[in-house]
Design a protein around this motif. Structure first.
Motif, short mmCIF file in Angstrom:
data_model
loop_
_atom_site.label_atom_id
_atom_site.label_comp_id
_atom_site.label_asym_id
_atom_site.label_seq_id
_atom_site.Cartn_x
_atom_site.Cartn_y
_atom_site.Cartn_z
N VAL A 42 -7.85 46.46 88.02
CA VAL A 42 -7.37 47.64 88.77
C VAL A 42 -6.31 48.39 87.97
O VAL A 42 -6.12 49.59 88.18
N TRP A 45 -6.87 51.92 86.37
CA TRP A 45 -6.71 53.25 87.00
C TRP A 45 -5.35 53.86 86.69
O TRP A 45 -5.29 54.96 86.13
N HIS A 62 -13.83 49.06 85.47
CA HIS A 62 -13.21 48.53 86.69
C HIS A 62 -14.15 47.64 87.52
O HIS A 62 -13.81 46.48 87.78
N LEU A 66 -13.62 43.50 87.93
CA LEU A 66 -13.35 42.94 89.25
C LEU A 66 -14.44 41.97 89.67
O LEU A 66 -14.15 40.88 90.16
N VAL A 67 -15.70 42.38 89.50
CA VAL A 67 -16.78 41.53 90.01
C VAL A 67 -17.04 40.36 89.05
O VAL A 67 -17.06 39.20 89.46
N PHE A 70 -12.87 38.80 88.24
CA PHE A 70 -12.12 38.25 89.39
C PHE A 70 -13.05 37.41 90.30
O PHE A 70 -12.85 36.20 90.46
N VAL A 71 -14.10 38.06 90.84
CA VAL A 71 -14.98 37.31 91.76
C VAL A 71 -15.67 36.17 91.01
O VAL A 71 -15.75 35.04 91.49
N TYR A 188 -22.91 43.74 91.93
CA TYR A 188 -21.70 44.22 92.60
C TYR A 188 -21.57 43.69 94.03
O TYR A 188 -20.48 43.37 94.48
N LEU A 312 -17.11 51.11 100.89
CA LEU A 312 -17.46 49.79 100.35
C LEU A 312 -16.21 48.99 99.97
O LEU A 312 -16.23 47.77 99.93
N PHE A 316 -14.99 45.20 99.45
CA PHE A 316 -14.50 44.64 98.17
C PHE A 316 -13.06 44.14 98.30
O PHE A 316 -12.74 43.03 97.89
N LEU A 317 -12.19 45.01 98.87
CA LEU A 317 -10.76 44.65 98.93
C LEU A 317 -10.46 43.76 100.14
O LEU A 317 -9.87 42.69 100.01
N ALA A 359 -3.52 48.94 100.24
CA ALA A 359 -4.42 49.33 99.14
C ALA A 359 -5.70 49.95 99.70
O ALA A 359 -6.20 50.96 99.18
N ARG A 373 -6.43 62.61 94.07
CA ARG A 373 -7.18 61.37 93.81
C ARG A 373 -6.49 60.48 92.79
O ARG A 373 -6.38 59.27 92.99
N LEU A 377 -5.34 56.82 93.87
CA LEU A 377 -5.99 55.65 93.24
C LEU A 377 -4.95 54.77 92.54
O LEU A 377 -5.00 53.54 92.63
N ALA A 380 -3.09 52.90 95.21
CA ALA A 380 -3.90 51.79 95.75
C ALA A 380 -3.88 50.61 94.78
O ALA A 380 -3.75 49.45 95.17
N SER A 381 -3.98 50.93 93.50
CA SER A 381 -3.99 49.85 92.49
C SER A 381 -2.67 49.09 92.52
O SER A 381 -2.66 47.86 92.44
C1 HEM Z 1 -6.86 49.03 95.05
C2 HEM Z 1 -7.56 48.78 94.06
C3 HEM Z 1 -8.87 49.47 93.73
C4 HEM Z 1 -9.08 50.76 93.36
C5 HEM Z 1 -8.06 51.86 93.20
C6 HEM Z 1 -10.49 50.93 93.13
C7 HEM Z 1 -11.11 52.10 92.74
C8 HEM Z 1 -12.46 52.28 92.56
C9 HEM Z 1 -13.12 53.53 92.26
C10 HEM Z 1 -12.43 54.87 92.11
C11 HEM Z 1 -14.44 53.30 92.16
C12 HEM Z 1 -15.53 54.34 91.88
C13 HEM Z 1 -15.81 54.37 90.42
C14 HEM Z 1 -16.80 55.47 90.09
O1 HEM Z 1 -16.36 56.59 89.91
O2 HEM Z 1 -18.02 55.16 90.01
C15 HEM Z 1 -14.64 51.90 92.37
C16 HEM Z 1 -15.85 51.26 92.34
C17 HEM Z 1 -16.00 49.92 92.52
N1 HEM Z 1 -15.01 48.98 92.80
FE1 HEM Z 1 -13.06 49.34 93.10
N2 HEM Z 1 -11.10 49.74 93.37
C18 HEM Z 1 -10.15 48.81 93.74
C19 HEM Z 1 -10.34 47.49 94.08
C20 HEM Z 1 -11.52 46.83 93.94
C21 HEM Z 1 -11.73 45.42 94.20
C22 HEM Z 1 -10.66 44.44 94.67
C23 HEM Z 1 -13.04 45.16 93.93
C24 HEM Z 1 -13.80 43.87 93.99
C25 HEM Z 1 -13.40 42.73 94.49
C26 HEM Z 1 -13.66 46.41 93.52
C27 HEM Z 1 -14.97 46.56 93.14
C28 HEM Z 1 -15.59 47.76 92.88
C29 HEM Z 1 -17.01 47.88 92.63
C30 HEM Z 1 -18.03 46.75 92.58
C31 HEM Z 1 -17.27 49.23 92.42
C32 HEM Z 1 -18.63 49.88 92.14
C33 HEM Z 1 -19.28 50.24 93.47
C34 HEM Z 1 -20.66 50.81 93.27
O3 HEM Z 1 -20.81 51.72 92.42
O4 HEM Z 1 -21.57 50.40 94.00
N3 HEM Z 1 -12.71 47.39 93.55
N4 HEM Z 1 -13.42 51.30 92.61
#
Ligand code: HEM
Length: 406
Positions: A42, A45, A62, A66-67, A70-71, A188, A312, A316-317, A359, A373, A377, A380-381
């Protein structure tokens, strides 16, 4: 009564002895690695938006950090510790645990530095290697795993397939968009979701003082009850696979609704309905909230496509992230003679939960207010990083403390 005062527990082992114990109980090495990769994943960002630093495009690095990082570390750490114990076979050797940890660290570095094709490929191979090392112990088992673990292991297998599909595409193979989308969904959503369900069916009832329907009498040959429950877990895994195929074929609404429905249906099947489910205590509350947010995230993500990624993140979070920290605290404190800390209110976990909720709010707001944004973002991070620090500060050092029986 709050239970924040430290109970006696066991003392930290010297590093040399800890490595030996960590090899046999891989969570002691893989959970700290998961926290590190979950933080880096995270941090990309704010690094990008606030300081312009990025070695890889954050939308690519990212989700993988994470996946896969972390996972993946928590899933392998938990299954790598519990499955050999449940099968009553020899624990992992040092070379096996070091290989898993080294490979996951390398996967994280590859993604951080923008070599996603190699990162995904190595991750897929690591998962297959992990399953192979478990399978090699299966013939000498004295007991069978809980039937619901069929779901957890299918999730690992599906994620391996997804990562290898994604890697092939990035290495230059031209694949159909549908196959690629299916690969990403298996990775994912499948990697967090199937192990959560499979492990959750076994472990969550205990959080509420209930008997687990997945704990069956010991024995090497599967009983009728075992086969019945394993078939139910397999049916749930197949329904989830169909939901991914359906979404990848262009029906996100149908696929998403089937996924959320299967999640609810399997939880109702596996967890006995009882008023105990409403019991107080931080672990009980966090587990309840994370299941609720998982269902909500999958439902809203399929109902509103423009906000799909935002919704979603409820899953995830609030779902995967919060449940991982909850189960992780239970495992680490339980295996260091400090289990009673979690009987009532445990402040480090309840504070981490509050920061995760912050977050989530900022993550969703980021897609609702595009003009802000970058700031939202980054905010949130920082909230997610705060949750990890609070949790890690209190819980993580105890990975060095052996169980009271050791
Ligand atoms: C607060 C922290 C987080 C922020 C700011 C954040 C932000 C984002 C953003 C902006 C995207 C979209 C990326 C794009 O433009 O395609 C994204 C996608 C994603 N994030 Fe996060 N995220 C956070 C936490 C997490 C956590 C904790 C997980 C997993 C445990 C996670 C898993 C994912 C996954 C798998 C995607 C892809 C979703 C898809 O395209 O189907 N994120 N995240």
């Amino acid at each position: 009564m709050t239970k924040d005062t430290e109970p006696s527990g066991t003392k930290p082992l010297p590093w040399g002895e800890w490595i030996g114990l960590g090899a046999r109980e891989p969570y002691r090495i893989l959970f700290p690695l998961g926290i590190l990769l979950g933080a880096v994943g995270v941090a990309v960002w704010p690094l990008f938006f606030l300081w312009g630093v990025a070695w890889a495009p954050p939308p690519i690095s990212h989700p993988r950090l994470l996946v896969e990082g972390f996972v993946g570390s928590f899933v392998l750490g938990f299954l790598g510790t519990s499955v050999p114990r449940l099968l009553e076979v020899r624990a992992f050797a040092l070379w096996e645990t070091v290989s898993f940890a080294g490979a996951l660290l390398a996967v994280g570095l590859l993604h951080f530095f923008g070599v996603a094709g190699w990162g995904d490929g190595l991750f897929g191979i690591t998962l297959l290697f992990f399953l192979g090392r478990l399978a090699s112990r299966f013939p000498s088992r004295k007991d069978n795993p809980p039937p619901s673990f069929v779901l957890a292991l299918s999730g690992v297998l599906g994620a391996a397939a997804g990562a290898l599909v994604e890697s092939s595409e990035r290495m230059g193979l031209t694949l159909s968009p549908e196959l690629r989308q299916l690969g990403l969904l298996l990775l994912y959503q499948g990697l967090p979701l199937l192990p959560i369900l499979g492990v959750g069916a076994f472990i969550l009832p205990r959080f509420y003082g209930l008997p687990s329907r997945e704990s069956l009498p010991e024995g090497r040959s599967p009983t009728r009850a075992w086969i019945g429950r394993a078939l139910a877990a397999l049916a749930a895994a197949l329904l989830l696979l169909i939901s991914f195929v359906w979404e990848a074929a262009g029906a996100p609404l149908g696929g998403g609704l089937l996924r959320a429905g299967t999640l609810v249906g399997y939880l109702l099947y596996a967890i006995p309905a009882s008023r105990e489910l409403f019991s107080r205590g931080t672990v009980a509350g966090c587990a309840r909230l994370s299941l609720l947010l998982s269902v909500l995230g999958l439902l809203l993500g399929s109902l509103s496509l423009p906000l799909r990624a935002a919704w979603l993140h409820l899953f995830f979070l609030g779902g995967a992230g919060l449940l991982i920290l909850t189960v992780g605290a239970r495992v680490i404190l339980g295996f260091s003679g400090r289990g009673e800390l979690l009987a009532g209110r445990y402040r480090p976990l309840s504070q981490a939960m509050a920061w995760i909720l912050g977050a989530i709010l900022l993550r969703i707001a980021a897609d609702l207010v595009p003009a802000r944004r970058d700031l939202l973002l980054s905010g949130a991070s920082l909230f997610w990083l705060g949750a990890l620090v609070l949790w890690a500060w209190a819980v993580l050092p105890k990975v060095r403390c052996p169980d009271v029986e050791d």
